[in-house]
Design an enzyme around this catalytic site. Structure first.
Site, short mmCIF file in Angstrom:
data_model
loop_
_atom_site.label_atom_id
_atom_site.label_comp_id
_atom_site.label_asym_id
_atom_site.label_seq_id
_atom_site.Cartn_x
_atom_site.Cartn_y
_atom_site.Cartn_z
N ASP A 175 2.38 17.59 -0.68
CA ASP A 175 2.88 18.56 -2.10
C ASP A 175 1.79 19.69 -2.82
OD1 ASP A 175 5.83 16.71 -1.74
OD2 ASP A 175 4.99 15.56 -3.45
N GLU B 34 10.77 14.75 4.73
CA GLU B 34 10.48 13.74 3.79
C GLU B 34 10.11 12.57 4.04
OE1 GLU B 34 10.53 14.71 0.99
OE2 GLU B 34 12.63 16.73 0.86
N HIS B 35 8.89 12.48 4.43
CA HIS B 35 7.85 11.44 4.11
C HIS B 35 7.88 10.89 5.78
CE1 HIS B 35 8.99 8.03 0.66
NE2 HIS B 35 10.09 9.71 0.44
N THR B 36 7.01 12.04 6.49
CA THR B 36 6.97 12.39 7.64
C THR B 36 5.34 13.46 7.29
OG1 THR B 36 7.87 14.77 7.44
CG2 THR B 36 9.06 13.66 8.68
N ASP B 37 4.90 13.54 5.94
CA ASP B 37 3.83 13.82 6.30
C ASP B 37 2.68 13.13 6.16
OD1 ASP B 37 4.06 12.94 3.54
OD2 ASP B 37 3.68 14.05 2.61
N GLY C 30 11.75 15.69 -8.25
CA GLY C 30 10.93 15.79 -7.18
C GLY C 30 10.50 17.10 -7.18
N LEU C 31 10.11 17.72 -7.60
CA LEU C 31 9.58 19.28 -7.53
C LEU C 31 8.13 19.05 -7.36
CD1 LEU C 31 12.22 21.60 -9.67
CD2 LEU C 31 12.06 21.09 -7.48
N GLU D 216 -4.59 11.38 -6.61
CA GLU D 216 -2.86 10.52 -6.87
C GLU D 216 -2.94 8.96 -6.14
OE1 GLU D 216 -0.69 12.91 -7.00
OE2 GLU D 216 1.21 11.75 -6.79
#
Ligand code: GLA
Length: 387
Positions: free
Chosen positions: A173, A35-38, A125-126, A161
């Site tokens: 995502d 998470e938050h690595t992208d 969160g999907l 976004e």
């Protein structure tokens, strides 16, 4: 495939616009770990799921676009000139954002009619947002022959976004939703945008999602703040992104940053390593080790990167105490939404019953349980429905 969802979308479209639309299915996603690595150009391990946005789209005869959000029963009409982000525009900004980003590439589209709806619970969160963006760009690409590749389309979705919704999200995502592979998770390198599919088959175990059904306020602000911290530390380290830094590099500048920022950057560096390890453990079928990494990732998200909340922490703690759950963590951007759990098949019912009760007792909130299948990415549906 949610047949009644597809039928409702077709009916709503034909009722309003009296033509046959092109139908697009665009899935939500889970993330095994990372998470938050992208947006740090690191690694993630997501998969598209069998919950999706279905969009019906066709050219319009008018000089304006009509978009109907079936689930909200709201209609929005706009013209293609001078598109701006809309204050409190909600779902409208995903639509106009995608349109504007297409126009910014110098591509020409004409007025269109669109109906969309879905079965991705929002705020879970999907990635219902990425699914929606992808469905629009995919549909417009088809009906106006824009010749965009999938890789170009996900960048359009992501920039929509950033610029029209205001969330400086990474690429996970949109990538997972567009490129999903049935029964597989994708080990994605967010620098090269190349992914390797890993078959997800846990034999005696399965993935279970538990939705806290809470979304804490200021999620967007907190999200953008985390990204800023990462970029600030990367700059101090003199590297393009935290992906390029090691724990040792970080120790070298420790005295120049706050303990809080140090821990956040350290989390990213460690989480990247966890993702790569997780893929390896999955390959080796070492589920215990994979599960351990999920627990570790949760601690990092909770204590170092500070993106969890008491409801998520409670669900993960409860899962940890259950010998039939070998891994659990919060999933997605944080501050609410779902946990992802690896649970022994024979004990799934017992587990969800107990944890739902305990959660309700603690917070007086009902949780929701989702069983998911890993599915293919954004695609056209008509061929199925014309049979
Ligand atoms: C949100 C963003 C993604 C990613 C996750 C956290 O879902 O849209 O780009 O950063 O949060 O991993």
């Amino acid at each position: 495939m949610n047949k009644s969802l597809v039928e409702n979308i077709i009916n709503a479209f034909e009722e309003r616009f009296q033509t046959n639309p092109l139908l697009i299915n665009s899935p939500g996603r889970i993330n095994i770990i990372g998470e938050h690595t992208d947006y740090n150009e690191g690694f993630v391990f997501p998969a598209a799921i069998d919950k999706s946005i279905v969009a019906a789209i066709a050219k319009s005869d008018n000089d304006f676009c009509s978009v109907y959000a079936l689930d909200n029963d709201e209609l929005y009409q706009f013209q293609l000139e001078n598109i701006q982000s809309i204050k409190n525009g909600n779902w409208r900004n995903y639509i106009v954002g995608v349109v504007a980003q297409i126009q910014k590439k110098g591509l020409k589209i004409e007025p269109f009619n669109l109906v969309f709806g879905g079965d991705i619970p929002s705020g879970a969160g999907l990635s219902s947002s990425a699914a929606l963006e992808n469905s629009i760009v995919f549909g417009l690409n088809e009906i106006f022959n824009l010749n965009l590749s999938k890789s170009e389309m996900i960048l359009i979705s992501q920039h929509a976004e950033h610029n029209y919704v205001g969330v400086k999200c990474g690429i996970m995502d949109q990538y997972a939703s567009m490129f999903g592979v049935t029964d597989h998770a994708l080990l994605l390198d967010c620098r090269t945008h190349k992914a390797k599919p890993y078959k997800v088959y846990f034999k005696d175990y399965q993935l279970v999602l538990i939705n806290t059904n809470v979304t804490h306020s200021l999620v967007d602000v907190e999200y953008n703040d985390r990204r800023m911290v990462c970029e600030k530390v990367a700059e101090l380290l003199n590297v393009p992104f935290l992906r390029d830094a090691s724990e040792e590099d970080l120790v070298d500048i420790k005295s120049k940053i706050s303990e809080d920022d140090y821990q956040k950057a350290l989390y990213i560096i460690q989480e990247n390593k966890r993702v790569l390890k997780a893929a390896q453990k999955m390959q080796e079928n070492n589920l215990k080790a994979l599960g351990e990494l999920l627990f570790e990732a949760h601690s990092g998200a909770q204590l170092q990167f500070k993106i969890s909340c008491k409801e998520l922490d409670f669900l993960v703690e409860e899962a940890k105490e259950n010998p039939n759950v070998i891994g659990a963590r919060m999933m997605g951007g944080g501050f609410g939404g779902c946990t992802i759990n690896i649970v022994k098949n024979n004990y799934v019912n017992e587990f969800i019953e107990n944890i739902s009760k305990a959660y309700k007792k603690k917070f007086d909130i009902e949780s929701s349980i989702y069983f998911i299948k890993l599915s293919e990415g954004t695609h056209i549906l008509n061929h199925i429905y014309q049979e």
